[in-house]
Design an enzyme around this catalytic site. Structure first.
Site, mmCIF file in Angstrom:
data_model
loop_
_atom_site.group_PDB
_atom_site.id
_atom_site.type_symbol
_atom_site.label_atom_id
_atom_site.label_comp_id
_atom_site.label_asym_id
_atom_site.label_seq_id
_atom_site.Cartn_x
_atom_site.Cartn_y
_atom_site.Cartn_z
ATOM 1 C CE LYS A 70 -3.844 2.084 2.551
ATOM 2 N NZ LYS A 70 -4.755 1.908 3.704
ATOM 3 C CE LYS A 92 -6.367 2.120 -0.879
ATOM 4 N NZ LYS A 92 -7.052 2.144 0.429
#
Length: 277
Positions: A150, A203
């Site tokens: 992330k 992400k």
């Protein structure tokens, strides 16, 4: 209705069930749930309440749409008044205490019927703590989808507005990844797999297609990619100005994520894409 995310709405109670029924009818196989409590405090207490929004939504959805895959986000940022993943003790970030809290916050979700939990804070050891807690509670069949890679991205803004989860101070660069670093992503993914992750996520998606490809090629594990709020909002804004053909741009974007190696795409375009397919 969310001004920065046209076509996206916050849903409560029966609305959430209705939205899931409609999504399933369109061909969407699963949903990822985020919760917004009525009240927040420094310790994210509402996350542990069996009657919290996510837990209630899971029970209702599983009653009405039992074959829909339900994944729940496990994060304290939506529940704490300071919107931080970590609990603040004497103004220091406390990993150990937050690990305990993070594992505890995950337990009410499978108890309500969730199929997967998705720890999203990227704190070291989080996946392992959650796996141990799930197994100890008898939830051995519940999977973990980890936000393993992330990045500290500029594309989260619309979601943070919607969830009221912008940090009250500082930023998240200490525990989210540097956008220029690919090798760290591979190390982080490897650690989460070692701790028990069943699905690993990259992400954002569109600006990290190379990372998705590297993760899938390196590990071969089911790989998810999150087409995040800012990426969605950009397409919407361009379409509203008449600059792009939105349906074509949507499918081209999602196809690129799939082509990079994603097995699962999390996107605010899910229903429109499912209908198009």
């Amino acid at each position: 209705k969310l001004g920065s995310m046209p076509g996206v709405f916050k849903m409560w109670g029966a609305e959430a069930v209705g939205g899931c029924l409609a999504a399933k009818a369109d061909g969407v196989p699963g949903v990822l749930l985020f919760g917004l409590p009525d009240a927040k405090d420094p310790f994210g207490s509402a996350a542990f309440d069996s009657d919290a929004p996510v837990q209630n939504a899971v029970r209702a959805i599983k009653r009405e749409v039992p074959d829909l895959l339900v994944i729940t986000d496990v994060c304290l940022c939506e529940y704490t008044s300071h919107a931080s993943w970590q609990l603040i003790l004497e103004m220091h970030l406390s990993n150990s205490v937050t690990d305990e809290q993070g594992a505890g916050a995950a337990l009410p979700h499978p108890a309500a019927g969730a199929d997967f939990v998705a720890p999203s804070d990227m704190m070291d050891g989080r996946v392992g703590h959650i796996r141990e807690a799930l197994d100890a509670a008898g939830h051995t069949g519940v999977g973990i989808m980890s936000y393993a890679a992330k990045y500290c991205s500029a594309f989260y803004g619309p979601f943070r507005d919607a969830a009221g989860s912008a940090p009250a101070f500082g930023d998240r660069r200490s525990h989210q990844m540097d956008p220029g670093n690919v090798e760290e992503a591979l190390r982080e993914v490897a650690l989460d797999i070692e701790e028990g992750a069943d699905i690993v996520m990259v992400k954002p998606a569109l600006t990290y297609l190379d990372v998705i490809a590297r993760v899938k090629a390196e590990f071969g594990l089911p790989t998810a990619a999150y087409h995040v709020s800012g990426e969605y909002a950009m397409l919407k804004a361009a379409a509203r100005n008449g600059w792009i053909d939105e349906p074509r741009a949507m499918m081209e974007t999602l196809t690129s994520i799939k082509r990079a190696g994603a097995d699962i795409i999390i996107t605010y375009y899910a229903r429109e894409a499912a209908r198009a397919l």
